[in-house]
Design an enzyme around this catalytic site. Structure first.
Site, PDB file in Angstrom:
ATOM      1  N   GLU A  94       0.822  -1.217   0.000  1.00  0.00           N
ATOM      2  CA  GLU A  94       0.000   0.000   0.000  1.00  0.00           C
ATOM      3  C   GLU A  94       0.852   1.262   0.000  1.00  0.00           C
ATOM      4  O   GLU A  94       0.516   2.252  -0.652  1.00  0.00           O
ATOM      5  CB  GLU A  94      -0.952  -0.003   1.199  1.00  0.00           C
ATOM      6  CG  GLU A  94      -2.141  -0.948   1.057  1.00  0.00           C
ATOM      7  CD  GLU A  94      -1.814  -2.398   1.358  1.00  0.00           C
ATOM      8  OE1 GLU A  94      -0.674  -2.673   1.808  1.00  0.00           O
ATOM      9  OE2 GLU A  94      -2.680  -3.275   1.151  1.00  0.00           O
TER      10      GLU A  94
ATOM     11  N   HIS B 257     -11.601  -5.498   8.407  1.00  0.00           N
ATOM     12  CA  HIS B 257     -12.257  -5.337   7.100  1.00  0.00           C
ATOM     13  C   HIS B 257     -13.524  -4.510   7.247  1.00  0.00           C
ATOM     14  O   HIS B 257     -14.494  -4.701   6.506  1.00  0.00           O
ATOM     15  CB  HIS B 257     -12.596  -6.694   6.486  1.00  0.00           C
ATOM     16  CG  HIS B 257     -11.404  -7.515   6.131  1.00  0.00           C
ATOM     17  ND1 HIS B 257     -10.636  -8.152   7.080  1.00  0.00           N
ATOM     18  CD2 HIS B 257     -10.822  -7.785   4.939  1.00  0.00           C
ATOM     19  CE1 HIS B 257      -9.646  -8.794   6.480  1.00  0.00           C
ATOM     20  NE2 HIS B 257      -9.734  -8.594   5.177  1.00  0.00           N
TER      21      HIS B 257
ATOM     22  N   GLN C  93      -7.776  -2.447  -1.219  1.00  0.00           N
ATOM     23  CA  GLN C  93      -8.725  -3.568  -1.242  1.00  0.00           C
ATOM     24  C   GLN C  93      -9.778  -3.396  -0.141  1.00  0.00           C
ATOM     25  O   GLN C  93     -10.948  -3.670  -0.366  1.00  0.00           O
ATOM     26  CB  GLN C  93      -7.982  -4.888  -1.095  1.00  0.00           C
ATOM     27  CG  GLN C  93      -8.807  -6.051  -1.556  1.00  0.00           C
ATOM     28  CD  GLN C  93      -7.951  -7.212  -1.990  1.00  0.00           C
ATOM     29  OE1 GLN C  93      -7.430  -7.942  -1.147  1.00  0.00           O
ATOM     30  NE2 GLN C  93      -7.792  -7.388  -3.289  1.00  0.00           N
ATOM     31  N   PHE C  94      -9.335  -2.915   1.002  1.00  0.00           N
ATOM     32  CA  PHE C  94     -10.233  -2.510   2.086  1.00  0.00           C
ATOM     33  C   PHE C  94      -9.669  -1.220   2.669  1.00  0.00           C
ATOM     34  O   PHE C  94      -8.447  -1.057   2.734  1.00  0.00           O
ATOM     35  CB  PHE C  94     -10.310  -3.580   3.189  1.00  0.00           C
ATOM     36  CG  PHE C  94     -11.118  -4.792   2.802  1.00  0.00           C
ATOM     37  CD1 PHE C  94     -12.441  -4.936   3.217  1.00  0.00           C
ATOM     38  CD2 PHE C  94     -10.549  -5.785   2.020  1.00  0.00           C
ATOM     39  CE1 PHE C  94     -13.177  -6.056   2.858  1.00  0.00           C
ATOM     40  CE2 PHE C  94     -11.286  -6.909   1.656  1.00  0.00           C
ATOM     41  CZ  PHE C  94     -12.606  -7.042   2.072  1.00  0.00           C
ATOM     42  N   ALA C  95     -10.561  -0.336   3.116  1.00  0.00           N
ATOM     43  CA  ALA C  95     -10.118   0.935   3.706  1.00  0.00           C
ATOM     44  C   ALA C  95      -9.110   0.688   4.821  1.00  0.00           C
ATOM     45  O   ALA C  95      -8.146   1.439   4.979  1.00  0.00           O
ATOM     46  CB  ALA C  95     -11.316   1.696   4.264  1.00  0.00           C
ATOM     47  N   ASP C  96      -9.330  -0.385   5.576  1.00  0.00           N
ATOM     48  CA  ASP C  96      -8.472  -0.716   6.719  1.00  0.00           C
ATOM     49  C   ASP C  96      -6.999  -0.773   6.318  1.00  0.00           C
ATOM     50  O   ASP C  96      -6.120  -0.402   7.081  1.00  0.00           O
ATOM     51  CB  ASP C  96      -8.879  -2.069   7.321  1.00  0.00           C
ATOM     52  CG  ASP C  96     -10.390  -2.201   7.481  1.00  0.00           C
ATOM     53  OD1 ASP C  96     -11.119  -1.917   6.508  1.00  0.00           O
ATOM     54  OD2 ASP C  96     -10.835  -2.593   8.576  1.00  0.00           O
ATOM     55  N   PHE C  97      -6.724  -1.266   5.105  1.00  0.00           N
ATOM     56  CA  PHE C  97      -5.331  -1.458   4.680  1.00  0.00           C
ATOM     57  C   PHE C  97      -4.662  -0.147   4.278  1.00  0.00           C
ATOM     58  O   PHE C  97      -3.455  -0.110   4.052  1.00  0.00           O
ATOM     59  CB  PHE C  97      -5.245  -2.471   3.534  1.00  0.00           C
ATOM     60  CG  PHE C  97      -5.858  -3.802   3.865  1.00  0.00           C
ATOM     61  CD1 PHE C  97      -5.812  -4.290   5.159  1.00  0.00           C
ATOM     62  CD2 PHE C  97      -6.482  -4.562   2.888  1.00  0.00           C
ATOM     63  CE1 PHE C  97      -6.390  -5.515   5.476  1.00  0.00           C
ATOM     64  CE2 PHE C  97      -7.057  -5.783   3.198  1.00  0.00           C
ATOM     65  CZ  PHE C  97      -7.009  -6.261   4.492  1.00  0.00           C
TER      66      PHE C  97
END
Lengths: 322, 354
Positions: free
Chosen positions: A59, A126, A81-85
């Site tokens: 990222e 996620h 892929q997910f906001a978390d990442f």
């Protein structure tokens, strides 16, 4: 066209900008032939060879790459892929992308798409809502579309803007929301929308919480109350004018956010109304946010962790009694 | 203390350096090294006299390596220098004037007092302004090269520099891996100066040789003798040439010694005498002059003349910048957002309120 989902609107917006603007490319994990974890780029790699590219699980480097490309005149879209990442790319976002224009006078036009918010079974990593974190940093525009129409037009706008844009698209809305057609005209970013007119309480919400607020407002019609719902659309810039105008009509304010309360968007809205519109209030302003734990996995826990139509309705009833 | 293995493994190269080592290149490089040295000595004076705030970070001992990258770049290339690259920056087109303006915070400098010292650049011209977070510039340069590739532009390279400490960051790893995956024409020069601020190599990395990382990233690795200008010019010249001709990313690792503290606030007392007395501790500027005098590429008179000319230029520029206006907070727009119309700017800044 009919039955266009929120997710399909995002795909169609990307297809359109790829078609219309040769500066646009998309970079992210599994977004090429596979079409993305959520299929937001389905068939785009085939339609636009060399411009919809699989990225390594990096990222930080994905965002760094977008910054370098933006400086060279491109309009990159990064799909997390997910906001978390996006926390793994946080440094590049807040220290390089956000500071570039102020420091050097060179624009950094890029879009980072964050599949945000909770879904049943998503769990702690996620499900996160990152908008307040990014809105904290000067130089970043943060969009939180709540409707299919906004998902489409705001993404087009995000690509056109010369600043870095954090585009928080809500996963829970991906398949649930549908529209018959996509709009050609657009309310400019930074302008909030009155999603429902009312006279008794102003509910300020954004993203998926707009729909919980609308459902709660509907529920309270049975109690004889008329609730106004303001959809922020963009959390930075934040449309204080529209919020204050609404509070001036209703005298009461509830802010609903799916994120945690501490230092969040709801806190910011209340701070602005308290400092700039204290005299408009007939009762202490209230907020309803997620519970202050990581986002839990089990649907029963998750459904209680986040605000829902039911908990929003309860908060509204309490506020109306103050 | 013991040295990291990489620092005592000696010099070996991939191939014999040839490209880039011409009389003309070496003379230009030497003069730029001298300019950097003289300018940085002035910066240190300005810092000690309280004229420069924050910090001054010098490249003393690393000029040969730095300049060797800069002189092999050309207009249209992308360059993201780091903390000890004054010489390379000058080679890429930075000036004594803008360096002084940025250190002194002049509103007329490229950073307008908004950022300072080594955080200096003109990104729109391919000259990136580093952030302090090490490793971040590797992927940024990759992005610029991706843009050029997508537009069908060929022949340009990107280049960035880092110290051995910076190679420990995740950002460096991600950037190098991405460069390898995308097969980009990037040259990454690692100055292994033995200490990351005060931390010696054995507390920084455990591999036998930083150059071995090249294989892990799937990129070409080359070693240069960091304080030998002719060697650096040759090795980096080959690296740049290979990248330019489509052979993919290049990692150059050079051992040397920083001959000053991390910044002028640091007395570098942690650098042991034996290292300073070792070949690593030899001053690259002295070595270059000796070698070039020997082979007749320089004369003592020229060096003396250049020194005088540069000192005069540095003094004149410093006097000029010291008289320039400081940024005026009342005229600052206090706006972190880009070129939107004034109404939008107002809206963005205040959220719609005056």
């Amino acid at each position: 066209m009919s039955n266009i989902t929120y997710l399909e609107a995002i795909r169609l917006a990307q297809q359109r900008v790829l078609h219309e603007d040769p500066r646009v490319f998309i970079y992210g994990q599994d977004i090429g032939v596979f079409g993305g974890a959520f299929k937001a780029t389905k068939n785009l790699a085939k339609e636009f060879p060399g411009r919809v590219l699989d990225a390594p699980i990096s990222e930080d480097a994905m965002v760094g790459l977008a910054i370098g490309a933006a400086v060279e005149g491109m309009r990159p879209i990064i799909e997390m892929q997910f906001a978390d990442f996006s926390t793994c790319g946080f440094n590049q976002i807040v220290n390089q992308a956000a500071t570039l224009h102020y420091r050097t006078g060179t624009s950094c036009p890029l879009v980072i798409r964050l599949p945000s918010g909770g879904t049943p079974g998503g769990g702690p990593f996620h499900s996160q809502s990152m908008e307040a974190i990014y809105a904290h940093y000067p130089g970043l525009i943060v969009m939180t579309p709540a409707t299919v129409e906004d998902a489409y037009t705001m993404l087009l706008e995000a690509v056109a803007i010369d600043d870095p844009v954090i585009f928080c698209e809500h996963k829970f809305l991906y398949y649930h929301l549908k529209a018959d057609r996509l709009p050609e005209t657009v309310l400019p970013f930074g302008k909030a929308r009155i999603a429902r007119q009312g006279r008794d309480v102003t509910v300020v919400a954004y993203s998926a919480m707009v729909h919980e607020a609308l459902a709660a407002a509907e529920e309270l019609t049975h109690d004889g109350y008329d609730i106004e719902v303001v959809d922020l659309r963009t959390v930075r810039p934040i449309d204080t004018d529209t919020i204050l105008a609404s509070v001036a009509r209703t005298g009461r304010l509830l802010v609903v956010g799916e994120a945690w309360p501490w230092g969040g968007v709801a806190a910011e809205v209340i701070s602005r109304v308290a400092t700039e519109g204290f005299g408009l209030l007939d009762a202490p302003p209230q907020r309803l946010n997620a519970k202050e734990t990581p986002v839990p996995y089990h649907p029963a826990l998750w459904g209680t962790h986040r605000p829902t139509a039911s908990s929003v309705a309860n908060s509204l009833r309490q506020l109306l009694e103050l | 203390m013991t040295l990291g293995k990489a620092s005592v493994s000696g010099s070996k190269r991939v191939g014999k350096p040839s490209q880039g080592v011409t009389r003309e290149n070496a003379r230009r490089a030497y003069r730029l090294m001298l300019e950097a040295r003289v300018l940085e000595e002035k910066l240190a004076v300005l810092y000690r006299s309280g004229k420069i705030v924050g910090g001054v970070f010098l490249g003393r001992g690393q000029e040969a390596l730095s300049v060797s990258l800069g002189v092999h770049l050309r207009k249209g290339d992308i360059y993201a220098p780091l903390i000890r690259d004054q010489a390379g920056r000058m080679a890429f087109g930075d000036t004594i004037l803008d360096t002084l303006r940025t250190y002194l915070g002049s509103s007329l400098g490229s950073m307008r007092g908004r950022d300072g010292n080594i955080h200096r650049g003109r990104p729109a011209e391919g000259y990136h302004a580093m952030i302090s977070h090490l490793g971040a510039m590797v992927s940024t340069v990759c992005g610029g090269l991706m843009a050029k590739r997508m537009r069908g532009e060929t022949g340009a390279v990107g280049a960035t520099c880092i110290g051995e400490g910076g190679t420990s960051t995740g950002s460096f790893h991600e950037g190098m891996n991405l460069a390898g995956v995308e097969k980009l024409p990037i040259v990454v020069v690692v100055a292994n100066n033995q200490f990351s601020y005060s931390t010696p190599n054995e507390r920084q990395f455990a591999c036998a040789d930083l150059l071995s990382r090249a294989e892990g990233y799937g990129v070409m690795g080359r070693r240069a003798v960091g304080n030998d200008l002719i060697d650096c010019l040759g090795v980096i010249g080959e690296a740049v040439s290979s990248a330019r001709s489509g052979e993919g990313p290049q990692l150059v690792v050079a051992d040397l010694l920083r001959l000053v503290g991390h910044g002028e606030h640091d007395d570098a007392s942690y650098i042991p005498e034996f290292l300073k007395m070792s070949p690593l501790g030899e001053d690259c500027l002295d070595l270059a002059r000796t070698k070039m005098l020997e082979i007749g590429w320089l004369s003592d008179d020229e060096v003396t003349d250049w020194q005088k000319i540069i000192e005069k230029e540095v003094e004149e520029n410093a006097s000029k910048v010291l008289r320039e206006p400081a940024p005026d907070p009342s005229e600052e727009d206090w706006n972190a957002f880009s070129s939107l119309d004034p109404q939008q700017k107002q809206h963005l800044q205040t959220g719609g309120r005056q």
